[in-house]
Enzyme design. Structure first.
Site, PDB file in Angstrom:
ATOM      1  N   LYS A  53      29.359 -75.251   2.312  1.00 18.55           N
ATOM      2  CA  LYS A  53      30.590 -74.950   1.855  1.00 18.55           C
ATOM      3  C   LYS A  53      31.677 -74.881   2.921  1.00 18.55           C
ATOM      4  O   LYS A  53      32.557 -75.340   2.955  1.00 18.55           O
ATOM      5  CB  LYS A  53      30.574 -73.823   0.875  1.00 18.55           C
ATOM      6  CG  LYS A  53      29.900 -73.816  -0.675  1.00 18.55           C
ATOM      7  CD  LYS A  53      29.544 -72.451  -1.247  1.00 18.55           C
ATOM      8  CE  LYS A  53      28.616 -72.583  -2.301  1.00 18.55           C
ATOM      9  NZ  LYS A  53      28.431 -71.814  -3.125  1.00 18.55           N
ATOM     10  N   GLN A  97      28.802 -65.189  -2.510  1.00 25.83           N
ATOM     11  CA  GLN A  97      27.660 -65.953  -2.978  1.00 25.83           C
ATOM     12  C   GLN A  97      26.737 -64.976  -3.661  1.00 25.83           C
ATOM     13  O   GLN A  97      26.393 -64.041  -3.097  1.00 25.83           O
ATOM     14  CB  GLN A  97      27.143 -66.364  -1.371  1.00 25.83           C
ATOM     15  CG  GLN A  97      26.053 -67.475  -1.647  1.00 25.83           C
ATOM     16  CD  GLN A  97      26.279 -68.582  -2.089  1.00 25.83           C
ATOM     17  OE1 GLN A  97      27.017 -69.161  -1.696  1.00 25.83           O
ATOM     18  NE2 GLN A  97      25.357 -69.159  -3.300  1.00 25.83           N
ATOM     19  N   ASP A 120      35.164 -69.694  -8.578  1.00 30.09           N
ATOM     20  CA  ASP A 120      33.816 -69.926  -9.262  1.00 30.09           C
ATOM     21  C   ASP A 120      34.105 -69.891 -10.804  1.00 30.09           C
ATOM     22  O   ASP A 120      33.140 -70.108 -11.361  1.00 30.09           O
ATOM     23  CB  ASP A 120      32.939 -69.022  -8.759  1.00 30.09           C
ATOM     24  CG  ASP A 120      31.886 -69.462  -7.813  1.00 30.09           C
ATOM     25  OD1 ASP A 120      31.677 -70.602  -7.731  1.00 30.09           O
ATOM     26  OD2 ASP A 120      30.919 -68.773  -7.193  1.00 30.09           O
TER      27      ASP A 120
END
Ligand code: NAD
Length: 291
Positions: A53, A97, A120
């Site tokens: 990422k 994460q 997200d």
């Protein structure tokens, strides 16, 4: 034989478009989009995802930050960092994460994320926007699946779609995106009886169960578009999908490989979400993200 949808290639084109858009945005607002990723602990798979990422964000010209915290980080310390990220002017979007170490409640973490920076799409506000069908930040993987279908010319409107899996990050948002695109949607999950009878109805079959090789030719209607979200690490260390590729490929109309299918798209859509979050924050008149 199915047409293989090359996620790497589609994602590359997508990232090129984002890099161009980043230049325009930078000229307009005087700064690049800012993406932060928070990693707690030393899960090796998470470390790889976070590195990918970070690299992708830098490649398209974003400001990119990674906050690596030790495995014994307290929930309070993590929430303090999220508070800082919520206030940081240069950060337009961030994610934490998963999975998190056991001393940290993931729900408390999700509740602490400013929904406008929730790239997200996991906060209740963003999940609610998806449910209502209004503009918002959608979870990246299901958006990536929609883009793969689009790239292959598979139009969901009027089609039968079956999603296998009902998680908050993949299955449920996937079903809602397909519904929003006009498909008739069925969600199958671990309590579904006669899975092959259900999945064989699908013109579009999206599989996100996390069970290696769950779907074989007996599950697939001839000509269907089969999108394999599953990523399972085999004993040989290789990534395996939820779909038995060699068995399903001769039956399906379209199919995605693992690796090289959905995975690269997830990161590309994370970048797009961050870009959209920046435009939204930077434009006082626009109080909902453009998608
Ligand atoms: P999860 O474990 O939270 O959810 C799995 C879902 O599958 C559950 O809803 C469960 O009911 C269903 N399921 C499990 N076994 C089943 C069975 N035998 N029959 C029918 N349904 C069954 O997982 P998740 O986070 O939704 O992820 C799913 C898979 O997608 C995993 O392999 C994950 O690694 C992968 N994934 C890939 C990406 C990517 O970018 N490629 C992103 C996210 C998740």
């Amino acid at each position: 034989m199915a047409k293989i949808i090359d996620g790497k290639e589609v994602a590359r084109g997508f990232r090129e478009g984002i890099a161009e858009e980043t230049k325009r945005v930078r000229a307009r607002y005087g700064r690049p989009p800012g993406l932060a990723v928070v990693l707690v602990g030393d899960d090796p798979a998470s470390a790889v995802y976070v590195r990918n990422k970070e690299r992708a964000a830098k490649e398209v010209g974003f400001h990119s930050e990674v906050h690596r915290l030790p495995a014994d980080t307290t929930q309070q310390a993590l929430l303090q960092l999220l508070d800082q990220l919520n206030r940081a002017e240069e950060i337009d979007g961030y994610l934490v994460q998963l999975p998190l170490p056991p001393q940290i409640d993931p729900q408390a973490v999700v509740r602490a994320i400013d929904p406008e920076k929730d790239v997200d799409g996991l906060t209740p506000v963003q999940a609610g926007r998806l449910l209502l069908g209004v503009q918002g930040l959608r979870p990246c993987t299901p958006q990536g699946v929609m883009e793969l279908l689009r790239s292959a010319g598979v139009e969901p409107d009027g089609k039968e779609a079956v999603v296998v899996g009902r998680s908050a990050i993949v299955g449920k948002p996937m079903a809602h995106l397909l519904l929003g695109a006009g498909a008739t949607v069925t969600i199958a999950h671990s309590h579904t009886r006669n899975l092959p009878d259900v999945t064989r109805r699908a013109d579009i079959l999206v599989v996100a169960a996390g069970r290696a090789g769950l779907i074989g030719s007996e599950h697939v209607k001839p000509g269907a578009a089969v999108i394999d979200v599953g990523t399972n690490r085999g004993e040989d260390g290789k990534l395996k999908g939820d779909v038995r590729f060699s068995e399903v490929e001769p039956v399906a109309g379209f199919i995605t490989p693992v690796p090289g299918g959905v995975g690269p798209m997830t990161i590309a859509l994370l970048l797009r979400n961050c870009l959209e979050a920046m435009k939204w924050r930077s434009s006082a008149s626009l109080k909902s993200p453009v998608s």
